[in-house]
Design a protein around this motif. Structure first.
Motif, short mmCIF file in Angstrom:
data_model
loop_
_atom_site.label_atom_id
_atom_site.label_comp_id
_atom_site.label_asym_id
_atom_site.label_seq_id
_atom_site.Cartn_x
_atom_site.Cartn_y
_atom_site.Cartn_z
N HIS A 108 -5.00 16.16 -9.13
CA HIS A 108 -5.64 16.49 -7.85
C HIS A 108 -6.64 15.45 -7.39
O HIS A 108 -7.61 15.78 -6.71
CB HIS A 108 -6.29 17.88 -7.92
N THR A 109 -6.40 14.19 -7.72
CA THR A 109 -7.26 13.09 -7.29
C THR A 109 -6.46 12.18 -6.37
O THR A 109 -5.42 11.66 -6.77
CB THR A 109 -7.76 12.28 -8.51
N ASN A 110 -6.93 11.98 -5.14
CA ASN A 110 -6.22 11.10 -4.21
C ASN A 110 -6.30 9.66 -4.69
O ASN A 110 -7.36 9.20 -5.12
CB ASN A 110 -6.80 11.21 -2.81
N PHE A 111 -5.15 8.97 -4.60
CA PHE A 111 -5.10 7.56 -4.96
C PHE A 111 -4.04 6.85 -4.15
O PHE A 111 -3.19 7.48 -3.52
CB PHE A 111 -4.84 7.39 -6.47
N ARG A 112 -4.14 5.53 -4.15
CA ARG A 112 -3.16 4.67 -3.47
C ARG A 112 -2.87 3.49 -4.38
O ARG A 112 -3.80 2.84 -4.85
CB ARG A 112 -3.72 4.18 -2.14
N LEU A 113 -1.59 3.22 -4.62
CA LEU A 113 -1.17 2.08 -5.43
C LEU A 113 -0.48 1.10 -4.48
O LEU A 113 0.57 1.42 -3.92
CB LEU A 113 -0.22 2.55 -6.54
N ALA A 114 -1.08 -0.07 -4.28
CA ALA A 114 -0.57 -1.06 -3.34
C ALA A 114 -0.25 -2.36 -4.06
O ALA A 114 -0.79 -2.64 -5.13
CB ALA A 114 -1.62 -1.32 -2.26
N VAL A 115 0.64 -3.15 -3.46
CA VAL A 115 1.02 -4.45 -4.02
C VAL A 115 0.72 -5.51 -2.95
O VAL A 115 1.56 -5.81 -2.11
CB VAL A 115 2.51 -4.48 -4.42
N PRO A 116 -0.48 -6.08 -2.98
CA PRO A 116 -0.87 -7.01 -1.93
C PRO A 116 -0.29 -8.42 -2.08
O PRO A 116 -0.26 -9.18 -1.12
CB PRO A 116 -2.40 -7.06 -2.05
N GLY A 117 0.17 -8.79 -3.25
CA GLY A 117 0.65 -10.14 -3.50
C GLY A 117 2.09 -10.37 -3.07
O GLY A 117 2.74 -9.52 -2.45
N ALA A 118 2.60 -11.54 -3.45
CA ALA A 118 3.95 -11.96 -3.08
C ALA A 118 4.99 -11.59 -4.12
O ALA A 118 6.18 -11.83 -3.92
CB ALA A 118 3.97 -13.48 -2.85
N GLU A 119 4.56 -11.00 -5.24
CA GLU A 119 5.47 -10.60 -6.31
C GLU A 119 5.54 -9.09 -6.40
O GLU A 119 4.54 -8.40 -6.18
CB GLU A 119 4.98 -11.16 -7.65
N PRO A 120 6.70 -8.52 -6.76
CA PRO A 120 6.78 -7.07 -6.95
C PRO A 120 5.97 -6.62 -8.17
O PRO A 120 5.61 -7.43 -9.02
CB PRO A 120 8.27 -6.81 -7.15
N PHE A 121 5.71 -5.34 -8.22
CA PHE A 121 4.99 -4.72 -9.33
C PHE A 121 5.92 -3.76 -10.03
O PHE A 121 6.59 -2.95 -9.37
CB PHE A 121 3.76 -3.97 -8.80
#
Length: 124
Positions: free
Chosen positions: A85-98
Motif C-alpha cells: 500500500h505504498t505508492n511508487f514509480r519505477l522509471a528508466v531515464p537512461g538509454a539502456e533497458p532495465f
C-alpha cells in the motif's frame, strides 16, 4: 516438482515493458508469484501501489525508484523492497533497458491512485 523452463514461460507485453511469468498459481505456485521483466529505455513508469510487499532484484541496467517522495537509483545487483500500500514509480531515464526479477505474494493486486484494482496477468 513444478519446473518452469524459460522457453515454456508465458510472455506478456505492455507499453514500454515485457514480463515473463515464471512462478504463479497457473504454473504450480501456491504462495508467491515471480516474473522477469524488462522496462524499455526512457520508460517514465507509472505511479501505483501493490496490496502486498513486493521485492525487485535488479539484473541489468539502471532505473529510478520514486517512493514516498524520494527518488533513488536502482542498479544491477540491488534489491528493492516495496511495502504494501505504498505508492511508487519505477522509471528508466537512461538509454539502456532495465531488467529485474519481481516477487509478489499470490493474490496481490496493483492499483494506480484513484484507479481500479488490477491483478497482474503474469502473476496469475
Amino acid at each position: 516438482m513444478p519446473l518452469i523452463k524459460s522457453t515454456d514461460a508465458p510472455t506478456f507485453t505492455g507499453p514500454g515493458m515485457t514480463a515473463v511469468g515464471l512462478a504463479a498459481p497457473s504454473r504450480g505456485s501456491t504462495e508467491n508469484s515471480v516474473w522477469r521483466f524488462t522496462l524499455a529505455a526512457g520508460n517514465p513508469g507509472h505511479e501505483h501501489s501493490v496490496s502486498r510487499e513486493e521485492i525487485f532484484i535488479a539484473l541489468a541496467g539502471r532505473a529510478e525508484i520514486t517512493l514516498d517522495g524520494e527518488t533513488r537509483e536502482l542498479n544491477a545487483g540491488d534489491a528493492l523492497i516495496i511495502p504494501a500500500h505504498t505508492n511508487f514509480r519505477l522509471a528508466v531515464p537512461g538509454a539502456e533497458p532495465f531488467e529485474a526479477v519481481a516477487i509478489l505474494p499470490v493474490g496481490a493486486y496493483a492499483q494506480a491512485p484513484g484507479g481500479d484494482r488490477v491483478a497482474p496477468p503474469w502473476a496469475q
